[in-house]
Design a protein around this motif. Structure first.
Motif, PDB file in Angstrom:
ATOM      1  N   ARG A  30     -28.819 -15.113 -42.879  1.00  0.00           N
ATOM      2  CA  ARG A  30     -29.599 -16.124 -42.160  1.00  0.00           C
ATOM      3  C   ARG A  30     -31.032 -16.224 -42.694  1.00  0.00           C
ATOM      4  N   HIS A  60     -30.148 -12.552 -34.666  1.00  0.00           N
ATOM      5  CA  HIS A  60     -28.760 -12.246 -35.072  1.00  0.00           C
ATOM      6  C   HIS A  60     -28.416 -10.809 -34.672  1.00  0.00           C
ATOM      7  N   GLN A  70     -20.265 -17.748 -26.768  1.00  0.00           N
ATOM      8  CA  GLN A  70     -19.777 -16.428 -26.338  1.00  0.00           C
ATOM      9  C   GLN A  70     -19.059 -16.523 -24.994  1.00  0.00           C
ATOM     10  N   ASP A  93     -14.273 -15.088 -41.812  1.00  0.00           N
ATOM     11  CA  ASP A  93     -14.451 -13.904 -40.958  1.00  0.00           C
ATOM     12  C   ASP A  93     -13.120 -13.542 -40.291  1.00  0.00           C
TER      13      ASP A  93
HETATM   14  C1  GRG Z   1     -28.228 -14.775 -28.164  1.00  0.00           C
HETATM   15  C2  GRG Z   1     -29.314 -14.441 -25.921  1.00  0.00           C
HETATM   16  C3  GRG Z   1     -28.201 -14.165 -26.815  1.00  0.00           C
HETATM   17  C4  GRG Z   1     -27.196 -13.372 -26.401  1.00  0.00           C
HETATM   18  C5  GRG Z   1     -26.046 -12.971 -27.211  1.00  0.00           C
HETATM   19  C6  GRG Z   1     -23.285 -11.719 -27.551  1.00  0.00           C
HETATM   20  C7  GRG Z   1     -23.716 -13.121 -27.752  1.00  0.00           C
HETATM   21  C8  GRG Z   1     -24.768 -13.669 -26.858  1.00  0.00           C
HETATM   22  C9  GRG Z   1     -23.219 -13.906 -28.731  1.00  0.00           C
HETATM   23  C10 GRG Z   1     -22.265 -13.420 -29.754  1.00  0.00           C
HETATM   24  C11 GRG Z   1     -22.720 -13.890 -31.088  1.00  0.00           C
HETATM   25  C12 GRG Z   1     -21.902 -13.264 -32.214  1.00  0.00           C
HETATM   26  C13 GRG Z   1     -21.744 -11.811 -32.249  1.00  0.00           C
HETATM   27  C14 GRG Z   1     -21.380 -14.065 -33.149  1.00  0.00           C
HETATM   28  C15 GRG Z   1     -20.648 -13.580 -34.328  1.00  0.00           C
HETATM   29  C16 GRG Z   1     -21.420 -13.981 -35.545  1.00  0.00           C
HETATM   30  C17 GRG Z   1     -20.922 -13.304 -36.803  1.00  0.00           C
HETATM   31  C18 GRG Z   1     -19.918 -14.015 -37.620  1.00  0.00           C
HETATM   32  C19 GRG Z   1     -21.403 -12.103 -37.139  1.00  0.00           C
HETATM   33  C20 GRG Z   1     -21.202 -11.460 -38.433  1.00  0.00           C
HETATM   34  O1  GRG Z   1     -22.259 -11.948 -39.248  1.00  0.00           O
HETATM   35  P1  GRG Z   1     -22.531 -11.374 -40.700  1.00  0.00           P
HETATM   36  O2  GRG Z   1     -21.215 -11.256 -41.422  1.00  0.00           O
HETATM   37  O3  GRG Z   1     -23.032  -9.902 -40.369  1.00  0.00           O
HETATM   38  O4  GRG Z   1     -23.590 -12.172 -41.336  1.00  0.00           O
HETATM   39  P2  GRG Z   1     -24.129  -9.007 -41.126  1.00  0.00           P
HETATM   40  O5  GRG Z   1     -23.922  -7.620 -40.577  1.00  0.00           O
HETATM   41  O6  GRG Z   1     -23.877  -9.086 -42.606  1.00  0.00           O
HETATM   42  O7  GRG Z   1     -25.467  -9.545 -40.756  1.00  0.00           O
END
Ligand code: GRG
Length: 308
Positions: A61, A90, A170, A235
């Motif tokens: 990002r 993130h 989510q 993913d």
């Molecule tokens: C944002 C206020 C607020 C609360 C959180 C838990 C939640 C609400 C949302 C879930 C968001 C989530 C975990 C989405 C998945 C995104 C995803 C594909 C993550 C993996 O991203 P990468 O592969 O990971 O870029 P790295 O570790 O490389 O950064």
């Protein structure tokens, strides 16, 4: 790779070294993040915030934000505070996603999850701390950008993380767990919000900081929406095909949790084909930028080629 000059001649352009580019950008982001949060009293919370923030990760990002700002004519200095804030947001979403009340995961980025090390109470607060600090960081640290653009970035990010973005995605994801009747439309909603919103904001915020035109903002937004969906499709595929070591988190979680995924609708091969098609469409959106768009073009290709 070839390109056409304004005299109509086709000339060879050197292949873009994505791996070198990512390494260099990652190093800059790591160094800025390292300096962003000092450990002070009460040390426990700052340590918990830093534990997850500095645990590695691809830094996709922030890199998208820096690359887009530079594409539109800005500098990486202008975008670095926003790039760091994107990674803070993130990371906080990963901390909260891993909690027992949500995905209940023990590993993330190859390390124990935040709540496994600091306990659930501190993990929730570390996420909250990172979220609040991200917005403070943009407001206080951004230089050489007119205040109106900084405000626009803060508003865009607020919308991307709230109920209209990550939080909304989510909620629908949690609601859909174990439901065998989830439709493709619902799955698209989940991922456009849960994953796509922050990726799109990363690109668009980089462009806003460099005062992009409305037309450029729109095509960059479409580029980002396409790579966002492709990213999530891959993913889902990797959750089936990659190992825990490659992923840095538990593999096979989607099947275990009976989650609807793109491979559950299309199978693995068709999912990969759909992701490649989205990447082609993403690249077409930014083709008019010419050679300057090489980093964003190469990042789009990397989305489908990645192994973790
Ligand atoms: C944002 C206020 C607020 C609360 C959180 C838990 C939640 C609400 C949302 C879930 C968001 C989530 C975990 C989405 C998945 C995104 C995803 C594909 C993550 C993996 O991203 P990468 O592969 O990971 O870029 P790295 O570790 O490389 O950064």
């Amino acid at each position: 790779m070839t390109s056409t000059t304004n005299q109509g001649r086709v000339t060879a352009t050197p292949a873009f070294d994505l791996s070198g580019y990512l390494k260099q950008q990652q190093a800059q982001v790591e160094s800025a993040l390292e300096q962003a949060i000092a450990v002070t009293y009460p040390e426990k919370i700052y340590e918990a915030m830093r534990y997850s923030l500095m645990a590695g990760g691809k830094r996709l990002r922030p890199i998208l934000c820096l690359a887009t700002c530079e594409l539109v004519g800005g500098t990486s200095d202008m975008a670095m505070p926003t790039a760091c804030a994107l990674e803070m947001i993130h990371t906080m979403s990963l901390i909260h996603d891993d909690l027992p009340a949500m995905d209940n995961d023990d590993y993330r980025r190859g390390k124990l999850t935040n709540h496994k090390v600091y306990g659930e109470d501190i993990a929730i607060l570390a996420g909250d701390g990172l979220l609040a600090y991200a917005f403070e960081f943009i407001a206080v640290q951004t230089r050489q950008v007119p205040p109106a653009q900084v405000l626009q970035v803060i508003a865009k990010l607020g919308r991307a993380v709230g109920a209209a973005g990550l939080v909304g995605g989510q909620v629908v994801d949690l609601d859909s767990e174990g439901n065998p009747d989830v439709t493709l439309e619902t799955l698209n909603f989940i991922h456009r919000h849960k994953t796509g919103a922050l990726l799109e904001a990363s690109v668009v915020c980089g462009a806003i900081l460099a005062s992009a035109t409305e037309t450029d903002l729109q095509r960059l937004s479409r580029y980002a929406q396409n790579i966002g969906l492709a990213f999530q499709i891959i993913d889902d595929v990797l959750d089936i095909t990659a190992t825990q070591e490659e992923l840095g988190k538990t593999a096979g979680k989607d099947l275990q949790a009976q989650k609807a995924t793109y491979p559950s609708f299309w199978g693995i091969e068709e999912s990969q084909r759909q992701a490649s098609q989205l990447v082609l469409e993403a690249k077409a959106e930014i083709a008019d930028f010419g050679e300057k768009a090489q980093p964003l073009m190469a990042i789009a290709e990397y989305i489908t080629a990645r192994k973790h």
